[in-house]
Design a protein around this motif. Structure first.
Motif, PDB file in Angstrom:
ATOM      1  N   PHE A 292      -1.367  -9.738 -14.662  1.00 40.18           N
ATOM      2  CA  PHE A 292      -2.224  -8.968 -15.553  1.00 40.18           C
ATOM      3  C   PHE A 292      -3.408  -8.425 -14.778  1.00 40.18           C
ATOM      4  N   PHE A 293      -4.011  -7.379 -15.332  1.00 38.21           N
ATOM      5  CA  PHE A 293      -4.998  -6.580 -14.622  1.00 38.21           C
ATOM      6  C   PHE A 293      -6.225  -6.321 -15.492  1.00 38.21           C
ATOM      7  N   THR A 294      -7.327  -5.962 -14.827  1.00 36.86           N
ATOM      8  CA  THR A 294      -8.508  -5.450 -15.521  1.00 36.86           C
ATOM      9  C   THR A 294      -8.609  -3.964 -15.207  1.00 36.86           C
ATOM     10  N   GLY A 295      -9.226  -3.225 -16.091  1.00 37.40           N
ATOM     11  CA  GLY A 295      -9.374  -1.788 -15.860  1.00 37.40           C
ATOM     12  C   GLY A 295      -9.339  -1.027 -17.154  1.00 37.40           C
ATOM     13  N   MET A 296      -8.506   0.007 -17.177  1.00 39.96           N
ATOM     14  CA  MET A 296      -8.433   0.884 -18.346  1.00 39.96           C
ATOM     15  C   MET A 296      -6.985   1.132 -18.727  1.00 39.96           C
ATOM     16  N   ALA A 297      -6.782   1.367 -20.012  1.00 39.96           N
ATOM     17  CA  ALA A 297      -5.453   1.732 -20.500  1.00 39.96           C
ATOM     18  C   ALA A 297      -5.169   3.186 -20.131  1.00 39.96           C
ATOM     19  N   PRO A 298      -3.900   3.576 -20.039  1.00 39.52           N
ATOM     20  CA  PRO A 298      -3.581   4.973 -19.767  1.00 39.52           C
ATOM     21  C   PRO A 298      -4.096   5.871 -20.890  1.00 39.52           C
ATOM     22  N   GLN A 299      -4.501   7.057 -20.534  1.00 39.77           N
ATOM     23  CA  GLN A 299      -4.974   8.038 -21.512  1.00 39.77           C
ATOM     24  C   GLN A 299      -4.194   9.324 -21.293  1.00 39.77           C
ATOM     25  N   GLY A 300      -3.296   9.616 -22.235  1.00 39.31           N
ATOM     26  CA  GLY A 300      -2.454  10.796 -22.080  1.00 39.31           C
ATOM     27  C   GLY A 300      -1.572  10.650 -20.852  1.00 39.31           C
ATOM     28  N   LEU A 301      -1.649  11.627 -19.957  1.00 36.81           N
ATOM     29  CA  LEU A 301      -0.865  11.578 -18.732  1.00 36.81           C
ATOM     30  C   LEU A 301      -1.624  10.919 -17.577  1.00 36.81           C
ATOM     31  N   LEU A 302      -2.840  10.459 -17.834  1.00 34.86           N
ATOM     32  CA  LEU A 302      -3.644   9.819 -16.791  1.00 34.86           C
ATOM     33  C   LEU A 302      -3.388   8.320 -16.745  1.00 34.86           C
ATOM     34  N   TYR A 303      -3.042   7.830 -15.561  1.00 37.86           N
ATOM     35  CA  TYR A 303      -2.902   6.396 -15.344  1.00 37.86           C
ATOM     36  C   TYR A 303      -3.967   5.982 -14.350  1.00 37.86           C
ATOM     37  N   PHE A 304      -4.599   4.855 -14.622  1.00 34.76           N
ATOM     38  CA  PHE A 304      -5.672   4.374 -13.763  1.00 34.76           C
ATOM     39  C   PHE A 304      -5.169   3.236 -12.899  1.00 34.76           C
ATOM     40  N   GLN A 305      -5.715   3.138 -11.713  1.00 33.89           N
ATOM     41  CA  GLN A 305      -5.373   2.024 -10.838  1.00 33.89           C
ATOM     42  C   GLN A 305      -6.196   0.825 -11.275  1.00 33.89           C
ATOM     43  N   ASN A 306      -5.544  -0.141 -11.883  1.00 30.43           N
ATOM     44  CA  ASN A 306      -6.222  -1.335 -12.367  1.00 30.43           C
ATOM     45  C   ASN A 306      -6.217  -2.424 -11.305  1.00 30.43           C
ATOM     46  N   GLU A 307      -7.240  -3.258 -11.354  1.00 29.90           N
ATOM     47  CA  GLU A 307      -7.398  -4.341 -10.385  1.00 29.90           C
ATOM     48  C   GLU A 307      -6.660  -5.594 -10.853  1.00 29.90           C
ATOM     49  N   PRO A 308      -5.933  -6.270  -9.952  1.00 33.88           N
ATOM     50  CA  PRO A 308      -5.264  -7.516 -10.350  1.00 33.88           C
ATOM     51  C   PRO A 308      -6.285  -8.544 -10.840  1.00 33.88           C
ATOM     52  N   ALA A 309      -5.966  -9.199 -11.972  1.00 32.38           N
ATOM     53  CA  ALA A 309      -6.861 -10.211 -12.536  1.00 32.38           C
ATOM     54  C   ALA A 309      -6.248 -11.603 -12.481  1.00 32.38           C
ATOM     55  N   GLY A 310      -4.922 -11.677 -12.416  1.00 30.47           N
ATOM     56  CA  GLY A 310      -4.304 -13.000 -12.355  1.00 30.47           C
ATOM     57  C   GLY A 310      -2.845 -12.970 -12.726  1.00 30.47           C
ATOM     58  N   ASN A 311      -2.301 -14.172 -12.876  1.00 30.43           N
ATOM     59  CA  ASN A 311      -0.902 -14.360 -13.245  1.00 30.43           C
ATOM     60  C   ASN A 311      -0.820 -15.288 -14.443  1.00 30.43           C
ATOM     61  N   LEU A 312       0.145 -15.009 -15.316  1.00 30.21           N
ATOM     62  CA  LEU A 312       0.399 -15.822 -16.491  1.00 30.21           C
ATOM     63  C   LEU A 312       1.829 -16.326 -16.420  1.00 30.21           C
ATOM     64  N   TYR A 313       2.001 -17.617 -16.642  1.00 30.10           N
ATOM     65  CA  TYR A 313       3.320 -18.238 -16.663  1.00 30.10           C
ATOM     66  C   TYR A 313       3.522 -18.862 -18.039  1.00 30.10           C
ATOM     67  N   LEU A 314       4.674 -18.623 -18.646  1.00 32.59           N
ATOM     68  CA  LEU A 314       4.972 -19.171 -19.965  1.00 32.59           C
ATOM     69  C   LEU A 314       6.356 -19.819 -19.949  1.00 32.59           C
ATOM     70  N   ARG A 315       6.455 -21.025 -20.493  1.00 32.92           N
ATOM     71  CA  ARG A 315       7.749 -21.686 -20.662  1.00 32.92           C
ATOM     72  C   ARG A 315       7.889 -22.050 -22.138  1.00 32.92           C
ATOM     73  N   PHE A 316       8.950 -21.548 -22.753  1.00 34.99           N
ATOM     74  CA  PHE A 316       9.205 -21.754 -24.168  1.00 34.99           C
ATOM     75  C   PHE A 316      10.187 -22.907 -24.359  1.00 34.99           C
ATOM     76  N   HIS A 317       9.897 -23.785 -25.295  1.00 36.51           N
ATOM     77  CA  HIS A 317      10.809 -24.873 -25.677  1.00 36.51           C
ATOM     78  C   HIS A 317      11.187 -24.605 -27.125  1.00 36.51           C
ATOM     79  N   LEU A 318      12.313 -23.952 -27.323  1.00 37.18           N
ATOM     80  CA  LEU A 318      12.718 -23.497 -28.649  1.00 37.18           C
ATOM     81  C   LEU A 318      13.647 -24.463 -29.362  1.00 37.18           C
ATOM     82  N   ASP A 319      13.766 -25.674 -28.904  1.00 36.43           N
ATOM     83  CA  ASP A 319      14.699 -26.657 -29.481  1.00 36.43           C
ATOM     84  C   ASP A 319      14.756 -26.588 -30.969  1.00 36.43           C
TER      85      ASP A 319
END
Length: 131
Positions: free
Chosen positions: A104-131
Motif C-alpha cells: 500500500f502507498f501514500t499519495g493521491m488517487a488517480p484523477q481522470g487520465l492522470l496517475y500520480f506516483q505514490n510513495e510506498p507506505a508498507g505491506n499488509l498480510y492477511l490470512r483468512f480462517h473460514l472454517d
C-alpha cells in the motif's frame, strides 16, 4: 409435552441462528518502514473493521458469506494514505494460502487520465480462517 416441543423449537432456532451468524478468524500483519504490528481477530461476514491503533490504520474487509473466495480490502489512515497499486482505493483478493502480500502507498488517487506516483507506505498480510 408442550414444554418439550417449545424446548425443541427453541434449540433448532438457536442452532440455525448461531450457524448463520458464524464469524471467521483473520490473522493480519502490517509492516511499514518505521514499525509493524500483527494480530488476530474474529470478523463477521459482510464488513469487518480492524483498527491497528499502533500504526493509526484501519483495515476494512468486505467478505460475503455467499462468495467467500473473493474479498475486497481497503486501508484508511492519515490524510493521503492509503492506496494500492496504481492509486486504487481498494484491492480485490482471493483469500488463500499463502496469504497475499498487499503493498500500500501514500499519495493521491488517480484523477481522470492522470496517475500520480505514490510513495510506498508498507505491506499488509492477511490470512483468512473460514472454517
Amino acid at each position: 409435552m408442550m414444554k418439550i416441543a417449545t424446548a425443541f423449537i427453541s434449540a433448532v432456532l438457536l442452532t440455525s441462528a448461531s450457524g448463520y451468524a458464524k464469524d471467521y478468524r483473520l490473522d493480519y500483519g502490517i509492516e511499514t518502514p518505521t514499525d509493524g504490528d500483527a494480530g488476530s481477530t474474529a470478523c463477521p461476514y459482510g464488513v469487518c473493521h480492524v483498527k491497528v491503533e499502533k500504526l493509526n490504520l484501519t483495515v476494512i474487509i468486505f467478505l460475503s458469506r455467499d462468495d467467500p473466495d473473493h474479498a475486497r480490502i481497503q486501508i484508511e489512515g492519515k490524510p493521503g494514505c492509503c492506496f494500492f497499486e496504481l492509486g486504487a482505493p481498494s484491492q480485490r483478493i482471493v483469500p488463500g494460502d499463502p496469504p497475499p502480500r498487499l503493498r500500500f502507498f501514500t499519495g493521491m488517487a488517480p484523477q481522470g487520465l492522470l496517475y500520480f506516483q505514490n510513495e510506498p507506505a508498507g505491506n499488509l498480510y492477511l490470512r483468512f480462517h473460514l472454517d
